[in-house]
Design a protein around this motif. Structure first.
Motif, PDB file in Angstrom:
ATOM      1  N   PRO A  72      58.054 -20.219  23.517  1.00  0.00           N
ATOM      2  CA  PRO A  72      56.606 -19.741  23.260  1.00  0.00           C
ATOM      3  C   PRO A  72      55.468 -20.504  23.692  1.00  0.00           C
ATOM      4  CG  PRO A  72      58.111 -19.828  21.225  1.00  0.00           C
ATOM      5  CD  PRO A  72      58.903 -20.593  22.236  1.00  0.00           C
ATOM      6  N   GLY A  73      54.619 -19.981  24.244  1.00  0.00           N
ATOM      7  CA  GLY A  73      53.186 -20.410  24.400  1.00  0.00           C
ATOM      8  C   GLY A  73      53.161 -20.930  25.815  1.00  0.00           C
ATOM      9  N   SER A  74      54.250 -21.126  26.451  1.00  0.00           N
ATOM     10  CA  SER A  74      54.252 -21.717  27.979  1.00  0.00           C
ATOM     11  C   SER A  74      53.694 -20.803  28.923  1.00  0.00           C
ATOM     12  CB  SER A  74      55.746 -21.955  28.304  1.00  0.00           C
ATOM     13  OG  SER A  74      56.562 -20.776  28.309  1.00  0.00           O
ATOM     14  N   LYS A  76      53.953 -17.232  29.577  1.00  0.00           N
ATOM     15  CA  LYS A  76      54.574 -16.124  30.110  1.00  0.00           C
ATOM     16  C   LYS A  76      54.189 -14.876  30.467  1.00  0.00           C
ATOM     17  CE  LYS A  76      58.184 -16.817  27.260  1.00  0.00           C
ATOM     18  NZ  LYS A  76      57.578 -17.734  26.480  1.00  0.00           N
ATOM     19  N   SER A  77      53.570 -14.449  28.949  1.00  0.00           N
ATOM     20  CA  SER A  77      52.986 -13.075  28.868  1.00  0.00           C
ATOM     21  C   SER A  77      51.807 -12.892  29.660  1.00  0.00           C
ATOM     22  CB  SER A  77      52.720 -12.782  27.559  1.00  0.00           C
ATOM     23  OG  SER A  77      53.974 -13.035  26.802  1.00  0.00           O
ATOM     24  N   THR A  78      51.092 -14.134  29.941  1.00  0.00           N
ATOM     25  CA  THR A  78      49.851 -13.805  30.554  1.00  0.00           C
ATOM     26  C   THR A  78      49.647 -14.088  32.095  1.00  0.00           C
ATOM     27  OG1 THR A  78      49.370 -16.320  29.884  1.00  0.00           O
ATOM     28  CG2 THR A  78      48.232 -14.415  28.596  1.00  0.00           C
ATOM     29  N   GLN A  79      50.676 -14.909  32.469  1.00  0.00           N
ATOM     30  CA  GLN A  79      51.020 -15.311  34.007  1.00  0.00           C
ATOM     31  C   GLN A  79      51.697 -14.635  34.826  1.00  0.00           C
ATOM     32  OE1 GLN A  79      48.020 -17.454  34.590  1.00  0.00           O
ATOM     33  NE2 GLN A  79      48.153 -17.233  32.470  1.00  0.00           N
ATOM     34  N   ARG A 109      47.713  -4.594  23.832  1.00  0.00           N
ATOM     35  CA  ARG A 109      46.250  -4.395  24.150  1.00  0.00           C
ATOM     36  C   ARG A 109      45.718  -5.911  24.307  1.00  0.00           C
ATOM     37  NH1 ARG A 109      43.338  -0.975  20.164  1.00  0.00           N
ATOM     38  NH2 ARG A 109      43.915  -2.754  18.514  1.00  0.00           N
ATOM     39  N   SER A 110      46.165  -6.784  23.408  1.00  0.00           N
ATOM     40  CA  SER A 110      45.568  -8.165  23.359  1.00  0.00           C
ATOM     41  C   SER A 110      45.708  -8.796  24.602  1.00  0.00           C
ATOM     42  CB  SER A 110      46.162  -8.964  22.378  1.00  0.00           C
ATOM     43  OG  SER A 110      45.649 -10.166  22.027  1.00  0.00           O
ATOM     44  N   LEU A 111      46.894  -8.753  25.086  1.00  0.00           N
ATOM     45  CA  LEU A 111      47.309  -9.099  26.407  1.00  0.00           C
ATOM     46  C   LEU A 111      46.382  -8.665  27.406  1.00  0.00           C
ATOM     47  CD1 LEU A 111      51.144  -9.677  26.137  1.00  0.00           C
ATOM     48  CD2 LEU A 111      49.324 -11.597  26.549  1.00  0.00           C
ATOM     49  N   ASP A 328      55.735 -14.311  15.570  1.00  0.00           N
ATOM     50  CA  ASP A 328      56.876 -15.341  16.060  1.00  0.00           C
ATOM     51  C   ASP A 328      57.077 -15.497  17.242  1.00  0.00           C
ATOM     52  OD1 ASP A 328      57.792 -15.284  13.598  1.00  0.00           O
ATOM     53  OD2 ASP A 328      59.518 -13.655  13.757  1.00  0.00           O
ATOM     54  N   PHE A 329      56.692 -14.769  18.405  1.00  0.00           N
ATOM     55  CA  PHE A 329      56.669 -14.693  19.836  1.00  0.00           C
ATOM     56  C   PHE A 329      55.560 -14.079  20.441  1.00  0.00           C
ATOM     57  CE2 PHE A 329      61.238 -13.985  18.369  1.00  0.00           C
ATOM     58  CZ  PHE A 329      61.807 -15.394  18.785  1.00  0.00           C
ATOM     59  N   SER A 330      54.981 -13.139  19.711  1.00  0.00           N
ATOM     60  CA  SER A 330      53.971 -12.259  20.664  1.00  0.00           C
ATOM     61  C   SER A 330      52.453 -12.913  20.563  1.00  0.00           C
ATOM     62  CB  SER A 330      53.751 -10.780  20.136  1.00  0.00           C
ATOM     63  OG  SER A 330      54.928 -10.124  20.503  1.00  0.00           O
ATOM     64  N   PHE A 331      52.019 -13.793  19.754  1.00  0.00           N
ATOM     65  CA  PHE A 331      50.847 -14.230  19.747  1.00  0.00           C
ATOM     66  C   PHE A 331      50.623 -15.766  19.727  1.00  0.00           C
ATOM     67  CE2 PHE A 331      50.244  -9.906  18.206  1.00  0.00           C
ATOM     68  CZ  PHE A 331      48.873  -9.847  18.676  1.00  0.00           C
ATOM     69  N   SER A 332      50.294 -16.202  21.046  1.00  0.00           N
ATOM     70  CA  SER A 332      50.239 -17.608  21.311  1.00  0.00           C
ATOM     71  C   SER A 332      48.816 -18.016  20.764  1.00  0.00           C
ATOM     72  CB  SER A 332      50.303 -17.868  22.653  1.00  0.00           C
ATOM     73  OG  SER A 332      52.018 -17.890  22.795  1.00  0.00           O
ATOM     74  N   LEU A 333      48.629 -18.942  20.057  1.00  0.00           N
ATOM     75  CA  LEU A 333      47.196 -19.320  19.532  1.00  0.00           C
ATOM     76  C   LEU A 333      47.219 -20.866  19.968  1.00  0.00           C
ATOM     77  CD1 LEU A 333      47.058 -17.727  16.081  1.00  0.00           C
ATOM     78  CD2 LEU A 333      46.580 -16.811  18.296  1.00  0.00           C
ATOM     79  N   LEU A 374      57.420 -24.646  17.088  1.00  0.00           N
ATOM     80  CA  LEU A 374      56.692 -25.059  18.400  1.00  0.00           C
ATOM     81  C   LEU A 374      55.203 -24.534  18.564  1.00  0.00           C
ATOM     82  CD1 LEU A 374      59.808 -24.073  20.900  1.00  0.00           C
ATOM     83  CD2 LEU A 374      58.805 -26.291  19.985  1.00  0.00           C
ATOM     84  N   ARG A 375      54.866 -23.578  17.439  1.00  0.00           N
ATOM     85  CA  ARG A 375      53.701 -23.103  17.419  1.00  0.00           C
ATOM     86  C   ARG A 375      52.541 -24.395  17.117  1.00  0.00           C
ATOM     87  NH1 ARG A 375      53.402 -18.835  20.260  1.00  0.00           N
ATOM     88  NH2 ARG A 375      54.437 -17.083  19.746  1.00  0.00           N
ATOM     89  N   ALA A 376      53.296 -25.440  16.419  1.00  0.00           N
ATOM     90  CA  ALA A 376      52.216 -26.588  16.170  1.00  0.00           C
ATOM     91  C   ALA A 376      52.104 -27.388  17.336  1.00  0.00           C
ATOM     92  CB  ALA A 376      53.106 -27.219  14.547  1.00  0.00           C
TER      93      ALA A 376
HETATM   94  N1  ATP Z   1      44.758 -12.278  23.787  1.00  0.00           N
HETATM   95  C1  ATP Z   1      44.416 -13.560  24.008  1.00  0.00           C
HETATM   96  N2  ATP Z   1      43.090 -13.938  23.880  1.00  0.00           N
HETATM   97  C2  ATP Z   1      42.900 -15.256  24.287  1.00  0.00           C
HETATM   98  N3  ATP Z   1      43.848 -16.122  24.872  1.00  0.00           N
HETATM   99  C3  ATP Z   1      44.874 -15.757  25.060  1.00  0.00           C
HETATM  100  C4  ATP Z   1      45.464 -14.516  24.589  1.00  0.00           C
HETATM  101  N4  ATP Z   1      46.860 -14.574  24.753  1.00  0.00           N
HETATM  102  C5  ATP Z   1      47.171 -15.603  25.267  1.00  0.00           C
HETATM  103  N5  ATP Z   1      46.136 -16.402  25.394  1.00  0.00           N
HETATM  104  C6  ATP Z   1      46.284 -17.857  25.973  1.00  0.00           C
HETATM  105  O1  ATP Z   1      47.235 -17.692  26.722  1.00  0.00           O
HETATM  106  C7  ATP Z   1      47.900 -19.109  26.384  1.00  0.00           C
HETATM  107  C8  ATP Z   1      49.482 -18.721  26.916  1.00  0.00           C
HETATM  108  O2  ATP Z   1      49.940 -17.622  26.140  1.00  0.00           O
HETATM  109  P1  ATP Z   1      51.170 -16.610  26.533  1.00  0.00           P
HETATM  110  O3  ATP Z   1      50.999 -15.569  25.667  1.00  0.00           O
HETATM  111  O4  ATP Z   1      50.908 -16.296  28.130  1.00  0.00           O
HETATM  112  O5  ATP Z   1      52.527 -17.470  26.202  1.00  0.00           O
HETATM  113  P2  ATP Z   1      53.842 -17.138  26.210  1.00  0.00           P
HETATM  114  O6  ATP Z   1      54.592 -18.069  26.798  1.00  0.00           O
HETATM  115  O7  ATP Z   1      54.049 -15.684  26.486  1.00  0.00           O
HETATM  116  O8  ATP Z   1      54.184 -17.241  24.601  1.00  0.00           O
HETATM  117  P3  ATP Z   1      54.716 -16.044  23.631  1.00  0.00           P
HETATM  118  O9  ATP Z   1      56.120 -15.870  24.070  1.00  0.00           O
HETATM  119  O10 ATP Z   1      54.520 -16.749  22.288  1.00  0.00           O
HETATM  120  O11 ATP Z   1      53.703 -14.871  23.703  1.00  0.00           O
HETATM  121  C9  ATP Z   1      47.912 -19.161  24.936  1.00  0.00           C
HETATM  122  O12 ATP Z   1      48.141 -20.408  24.692  1.00  0.00           O
HETATM  123  C10 ATP Z   1      46.265 -18.764  24.925  1.00  0.00           C
HETATM  124  O13 ATP Z   1      45.433 -19.890  25.382  1.00  0.00           O
END
Ligand code: ATP
Length: 717
Positions: A72-74, A76-79, A109-111, A328-333, A374-376
């Protein structure tokens, strides 16, 4: 758009500082400075190192399936979606656009918001999202984030949105029914070669990787390297605290008093506990003697709607985000440094044997516990406080999250599978096979609803039912309303039951209770829902009006949109509509008939006049929920003898929610006769059979008008 060799988005022109401006290949406009600012953040994500490997696999892999596995947080969801868009762009989008599924609408929506920002594109144009009652896409949308259940519905019905070039199934480890089913459908189709040149990317937490690898037949896997830097070791409590909300609050206050840097993420089991914790913390942090600003306390759960984006805002104050399984998995802060975890989740689990939802409070899986830890992040390393002993999860927790396909009512899914002409849903390839009992119950319910023909395939009625984004029994009631001339009211009811059944939450003050009572209808909770909706529309959809009555404004707005969508759908498939007639005696009876046509499986009878309702389909006793209008009414004291209900939940007590009185004659007339004869032996069944005989006799004898009214044939049966 023509096909181009595969390049990075920022390679479409000179770098910043050069005289000529680099151009965004997706919209032809120069990149803004914000793009470069965010690019730096993107390049710092662990996933960035895997970019070329991923694109190579996507390009060259003959099977078309790529698995991506990372913590989580690596990133994946954004790239991954952006890289898929670059891949599709290189192919000139000739094979179709990119669709990315998410298990929660809020995350989709957030993504979309974030990715549109990172790609320097306009939300709703090139990047969009589709979630219930909100389609933020346009004709030029190339990258769409979509709630997975909506996509499954689109795949099965006639509302498909055209070809996909790449389909990304994100958060596979969440095991949502739709994600598992889409994978099953794709896998089955793949055996006979998928049409076109579709690429499928399945994105998961490493914990589910072995299972997915086996399921997809050893596809290429892109592993995302672990983020460098230390993560805190968990600190366990010796015992489980008697009051976990209080324990979590105290732990947050302790962190604040110590002035340790970093934001805090608190995991509690339920939305109710999240609200309690937020209220308590918001009060207490005000009285802390701190050097800086008092912390901002923010809830994060599905009801937060658009307000959820606040968790990503930069703030001067420390953020304390209180959430549950949603994060748990969907919001990486990125700013979280401290985690406080209750180790529990409250989930609805459906029992097909008694057709009831159970509210189950249970330990989270080991995989979720690790994801929470791993969120910490950040430096100096923060902390992870577990409000439970180390042995608690070791002994009691499953390794992975439970597949939802083993925990939900499968009627809607089976209807969709039948629509895709998978004659035997039991043969569909699932990651985990649902219990045969659950599939049997779903098939039985669809059969009673006349959605299946004699061969077990979808009947014409079943095909129409599958077009509606509603539970099958509700879709059936809506179709029946065409016959009983109460479409206008049933449309409202269908929208309210789907989007805003929560108007029944307890009022917070006497004034609020009085205003709410004025909206109650004597005919029962269903008519109250219609009355609430109509009053809401009359108020001009006013938020303050809702607040004064403790009504959920966002949910009512959703219901309004859903109503519009349902109406459009009915017009499109040319179903007959009827004019509003709410309040008339005839309309009251018509509405009851339409409801009974869909909900005859959900009927209960008060056997002794004390409010102990025996459910017809099995011998469970249930009470009316404390929010039911018959409970809050002063007179008449006696509860109605026969009721139809929307939900049967087993939590602290067995309770029926959203309940209205019905006449047993209607049940005899409108439920399929073989359903009534299949009921388990009971006094209620005997009564219904007596009624049936009496009605048959009266048919043979005089044709009284009242008996005739119940004998109107229901062509939908
Ligand atoms: N809606 C959002 N608004 C602002 N920043 C975001 C948002 N979503 C993700 N990020 C940024 O992108 C980074 C990578 O998040 P991402 O969701 O791509 O990780 P992930 O590997 O998919 O983790 P997870 O499985 O928890 O979703 C986060 O640490 C945050 O900085």
């Amino acid at each position: 758009m023509t096909s181009q060799p595969l390049r990075l988005a920022e390679e479409y022109g000179p770098s910043p500082g050069e005289s000529e401006l680099a151009v965004n290949p997706f919209d032809g406009l120069p990149f803004s400075s914000r793009y470069y600012e965010l690019l730096k953040q993107r390049q710092a994500l662990p996933i960035w190192a895997a970019r070329f490997t991923f694109l190579e696999q996507l390009e060259s892999n003959p099977t078309g399936v790529v698995l991506v596995s990372g913590e989580p947080g690596s990133g994946k969801s954004t790239q991954i979606p952006q890289w898929c868009a670059e891949f599709a762009l290189a192919r000139g989008f000739q094979k179709g656009q990119v669709t990315v599924t998410q298990p929660y609408p809020l995350a989709a929506r957030s993504l979309a918001l974030r990715v549109a920002d990172e790609m320097d594109l306009t939300l709703g144009h090139e990047v969009g999202y589709s979630i219930p009652q909100e389609d933020c896409t346009g004709p030029n949308t190339l990258l769409r984030f979509c709630w997975d259940r909506l996509l499954l519905q689109e795949v099965a019905s006639t509302r498909g949105t055209g070809a996909w070039g790449v389909l990304v199934l994100d958060e596979a480890q969440e095991r949502s029914v739709a994600s598992d089913s889409l994978q099953g459908l794709l896998q089955d189709a793949r055996l006979e070669k998928l049409p076109g040149d579709l690429r499928v990317v399945v994105v998961t937490d490493p914990a589910l990787e072995p299972k997915l690898r086996a399921f997809w037949g050893n596809p290429p896997i892109v592993h995302i390297p672990r983020e460098p830097g230390e993560r805190p070791s968990p600190i366990y409590w010796d015992t489980i605290p008697p009051d976990r909300v209080e324990a979590a609050c105290q732990a947050v206050l302790e962190l604040c008093r110590k002035e340790l840097p970093g934001d805090v993420l608190v995991f509690l089991p339920s939305e109710e506990e999240i609200s309690l914790c937020c209220e308590s913390l918001s009060r207490e942090v005000e009285s802390l003697l701190l050097q800086g600003l008092p912390p901002r306390v923010l809830p994060l759960h599905p009801d937060c709607g658009r307000a959820v984006q606040a968790v990503y805002e930069d703030m001067d104050a420390r953020k304390v985000v209180v959430t549950h399984w949603l994060a748990d998995f969907s919001f990486s802060l990125p700013s979280i440094q401290h985690v406080i975890d209750s180790g529990l989740e409250l989930r609805s689990v459906y029992n097909p044997r008694i057709r009831a939802e159970f509210q189950v409070l249970r330990p989270i899986s080991k995989c979720q516990a690790e994801a929470r830890r791993l969120r910490a992040r950040g430096f100096p390393p923060g902390s992870c406080l577990c409000l439970y002993p180390k042995s608690f999860l070791e002994l009691e927790a499953p390794p992975l999250p439970q597949p939802r396909v083993c925990e939900e009512n499968l009627s809607s899914l089976v209807l969709l599978l039948k629509r895709r002409q998978i004659a035997e849903p039991g043969e569909c390839h699932f990651l985990d096979q649902p219990a045969p009992e659950a599939l049997m119950q779903a098939l039985e319910d669809l059969d009673y609803l006349a959605a299946l023909d004699d061969d077990g395939d979808l009947s014409d009625l079943g095909v129409i039912l599958s077009e509606f984004p509603l539970a099958p029994e509700l879709a059936k009631a809506l179709l029946a309303s065409c016959e009983f001339d109460c479409v206008d009211e049933m449309l409202t009811l269908a929208a309210m039951l789907t989007a805003a059944p929560g108007f029944t939450r307890p009022p917070l003050s006497a004034e609020e209770a009085a205003l709410r009572r004025a909206l109650e209808h004597t005919d029962g909770d269903h008519s109250s829902l219609i009355q609430v909706y109509e009053a809401f529309i009359q108020s001009g959809a006013d938020e303050a009006w809702c607040q004064a009555r403790g009504l959920n404004w966002a949910a009512l707005c959703q219901a309004h949109k859903l109503r519009g969508e349902l109406l459009e759908l009915m017009q499109r498939i040319e179903l007959p509509l009827s004019l509003p007639a709410f309040g008339s005696e005839q309309n009251r009876r018509d509405l009851q008939k339409a409801l009974v046509s869909g909900y005859f499986l959900k009927v209960a009878r008060d056997t002794d006049g004390t409010g102990n309702y025996l459910l017809l389909t099995h011998k469970h006793v249930a009470q009316l929920s404390s929010y039911c209008c018959y409970r809050s009414r002063r007179a008449p004291a006696r509860p109605p003898p026969w009721v139809l209900y929307h939900n049967f939940t087993i939590s602290k007590d067995n309770c029926l929610s959203i309940v209205s009185e019905i006449q047993p004659q209607m049940l005899v007339e409108l439920a399929p006769p073989y359903f009534l004869s299949n009921l388990p032996p009971s006094e209620s069944r005997d009564l219904l059979n007596q009624l049936r005989e009496g009605m048959a006799d009266s048919t043979a004898g005089s044709k009284s008008s009242s008996a005739q009214e119940f004998r109107d044939p229901c062509v939908l049966q």
